[in-house]
Design a protein around this motif. Structure first.
Motif, mmCIF file in Angstrom:
data_model
loop_
_atom_site.group_PDB
_atom_site.id
_atom_site.type_symbol
_atom_site.label_atom_id
_atom_site.label_comp_id
_atom_site.label_asym_id
_atom_site.label_seq_id
_atom_site.Cartn_x
_atom_site.Cartn_y
_atom_site.Cartn_z
ATOM 1 N N LEU A 173 0.822 -1.203 0.000
ATOM 2 C CA LEU A 173 0.000 0.000 0.000
ATOM 3 C C LEU A 173 0.859 1.257 0.000
ATOM 4 O O LEU A 173 0.539 2.262 -0.668
ATOM 5 C CB LEU A 173 -0.922 -0.022 1.228
ATOM 6 N N LEU A 174 1.964 1.211 0.722
ATOM 7 C CA LEU A 174 2.830 2.377 0.836
ATOM 8 C C LEU A 174 3.691 2.605 -0.402
ATOM 9 O O LEU A 174 4.430 3.596 -0.469
ATOM 10 C CB LEU A 174 3.729 2.242 2.069
ATOM 11 N N ARG A 180 0.584 9.257 5.647
ATOM 12 C CA ARG A 180 -0.471 10.147 6.123
ATOM 13 C C ARG A 180 -1.830 9.742 5.553
ATOM 14 O O ARG A 180 -2.844 9.755 6.261
ATOM 15 C CB ARG A 180 -0.146 11.599 5.756
ATOM 16 N N THR A 181 -1.852 9.371 4.292
ATOM 17 C CA THR A 181 -3.108 8.930 3.674
ATOM 18 C C THR A 181 -3.594 7.628 4.315
ATOM 19 O O THR A 181 -4.793 7.454 4.566
ATOM 20 C CB THR A 181 -2.915 8.734 2.168
ATOM 21 N N SER A 183 -2.998 6.657 7.355
ATOM 22 C CA SER A 183 -3.492 7.009 8.691
ATOM 23 C C SER A 183 -4.892 7.602 8.611
ATOM 24 O O SER A 183 -5.770 7.281 9.430
ATOM 25 C CB SER A 183 -2.540 8.009 9.357
ATOM 26 N N ALA A 184 -5.102 8.483 7.624
ATOM 27 C CA ALA A 184 -6.447 9.038 7.441
ATOM 28 C C ALA A 184 -7.436 7.936 7.089
ATOM 29 O O ALA A 184 -8.590 7.945 7.549
ATOM 30 C CB ALA A 184 -6.416 10.112 6.355
ATOM 31 N N GLY A 185 -7.000 6.993 6.277
ATOM 32 C CA GLY A 185 -7.863 5.860 5.950
ATOM 33 C C GLY A 185 -8.196 5.021 7.162
ATOM 34 O O GLY A 185 -9.332 4.538 7.315
ATOM 35 N N MET A 186 -7.220 4.835 8.064
ATOM 36 C CA MET A 186 -7.478 4.087 9.288
ATOM 37 C C MET A 186 -8.457 4.823 10.195
ATOM 38 O O MET A 186 -9.230 4.199 10.932
ATOM 39 C CB MET A 186 -6.171 3.820 10.027
ATOM 40 N N ALA A 187 -8.433 6.170 10.142
ATOM 41 C CA ALA A 187 -9.436 6.931 10.893
ATOM 42 C C ALA A 187 -10.830 6.621 10.370
ATOM 43 O O ALA A 187 -11.774 6.435 11.153
ATOM 44 C CB ALA A 187 -9.149 8.433 10.787
ATOM 45 N N LEU A 188 -10.954 6.535 9.057
ATOM 46 C CA LEU A 188 -12.256 6.201 8.454
ATOM 47 C C LEU A 188 -12.673 4.778 8.810
ATOM 48 O O LEU A 188 -13.836 4.525 9.144
ATOM 49 C CB LEU A 188 -12.178 6.375 6.936
#
Length: 423
Positions: A173-174, A180-181, A183-188
């Protein structure tokens, strides 16, 4: 349990009880997914590390400190989380705390430096701190207690898939996005998980109507109970040593003591991970069937944790056995400490299960943190050469850990007739 709020042995299924409801399988699925999410957060920094170093200039010490904030938040939240579990139940407690994970992931994704990253990791640790305890409590409410060893193993095995996700899948994925993206996805993902729990998990009436003062007395009862401390020392050593070594130091042992190349070490680490998953499910299945033959859960759990000591001794001695077999045994026996969660669920009444579970998790995570740091401190007593430590350094560390486990085993065995079950 004859009713959602009363504690019985829970060994028989009768009509119109949670034990016979089809909804119980939804409980198993939803809470297992929650634990999977928490496991991903536990290891995601392994994939992020080189990117954090390149982008923010973090040192190795910074990375170690940053990672520890997750464990710190997780550990410090355990006792308050236990109070919340026993007061509001697993569905509402886990869903609400996961909102802190959402916030922590967002903070981590936007952080310009070390302070913001650490704050994000701390919030994430607090937010996922209840995922295992909530799952165990929910299953104890919906299933007969005789099935708890197997069901706890299933939850742990599903969570173990998170360790797989932060390996090759995260690395892939990386390659086409940044940390950062992700991490934002993990927030979702965390927000979706919270909503799934709140709206999708079936619920029972509130577990406890005790006042806060009464709940605190219950917590003191657990922490002052011989029933708890007869099993906790061996469990925290079994799980603490296994998790500390598996997540950080095992590759160094394979390299410096066994002389394995990086590719060979990686394969054996994968063997440990898959063996751990198999061990979680297999131990739970075996425990239930052995009880029918008169072998208690306590005895079987003790056998597994003491078997882990034996496997460590074989690895230290360089036993003439295939390394994949030895490391598979390390994974299987290293996961045996999960059986004591089911044991505690039997030793304390329903109203205390959440607090008993989180109290045990607190000791395990504090031990894991202490061993991860302590192993490194002890290894540094020997001079490293080319990034490698002498084999005798690793063997000295492992010998000290084995001695601690042997002492805890003696304490565990001394209590085999103490602390009768509560239900």
């Amino acid at each position: 349990m004859n009713s959602p709020t009363s504690g019985t042995s829970g060994t028989s299924d009768t009509p119109h009880t949670p034990h016979t409801s089809p909804a119980r399988w939804r409980v198993l699925a939803v809470f297992s997914l929650g634990y999977l999410v928490s496991y991903v957060f536990r290891g995601v920094n392994l994939g992020f590390a080189p990117h954090l170093v390149d982008e923010l200039g973090l040192s190795a010490a910074d990375l170690g400190l940053l990672t520890s904030f997750y464990f710190l938040g997780f550990a410090l939240a355990q006792l308050p989380a236990g109070l919340l579990l026993d007061r509001f139940g697993p569905r509402r407690t886990e869903a609400a705390l996961l909102l802190l994970t959402v916030a922590g992931s967002a903070v981590f994704a936007a952080a310009p430096g070390m302070v913001g990253l650490a704050a994000g990791r701390l919030l994430i640790g607090v937010g996922v701190s209840v995922c295992l305890g909530a799952a165990i409590q929910a299953l104890s409410m919906w299933f007969p207690l005789s099935r708890m060893p197997l069901l706890n193993g299933v939850v742990m095995a599903i969570g173990g898939l998170g360790a797989v996700a932060v390996g090759t899948p995260l690395a892939w994925l990386l390659t086409w996005t940044d940390w950062r993206t992700v991490s934002a996805g993990m927030a979702l993902v965390s927000l979706v998980m919270a909503m799934l729990l709140w709206f999708g998990a079936p619920d029972l009436p509130r577990v406890s109507r005790e006042s806060l003062a009464q709940q605190l007395r219950g917590t003191r009862e657990i922490l002052g109970s011989e029933r708890f401390w007869r099993v906790a020392p061996l469990t925290l050593l079994n799980q603490g040593v296994f998790l500390a070594v598996q997540s950080l130091w095992v590759s160094a042992f394979m390299r410096d003591v066994q002389g394995l190349a990086p590719a060979d070490s990686a394969r054996h680490v994968s063997v440990i991970g898959f063996a751990m998953m198999a061990g979680c499910v297999g131990a739970g299945w075996a425990a239930r069937h052995l009880e029918r033959l008169g072998i208690s859960l306590r005895a079987f759990a003790g056998f597994g944790m003491m078997g882990f000591i034996g496997v460590q001794v074989l690895l230290m001695a360089g036993a003439p056995l295939p390394l994949p077999l030895l490391w598979a045994a390390y994974g299987v026996f290293g996961s045996s400490g999960i059986l004591t969660y089911a044991l505690l669920a039997r030793r304390f009444p329903d109203a205390l299960i959440g607090r008993a579970t989180t109290a045990l998790t607190l000791t395990v995570f504090l031990a894991t943190f202490a061993f991860q740091v302590g192993i490194g401190v002890v290894l540094d007593f020997w001079p490293a050469s080319g990034g490698r430590y002498p084999a005798r350094a690793h063997l000295a560390v492992w010998a000290g850990l084995v001695v601690l486990q042997v002492l805890a085993s003696a304490w565990y065995l001394m209590g085999r007739r103490a602390a009768p079950t509560a239900r």
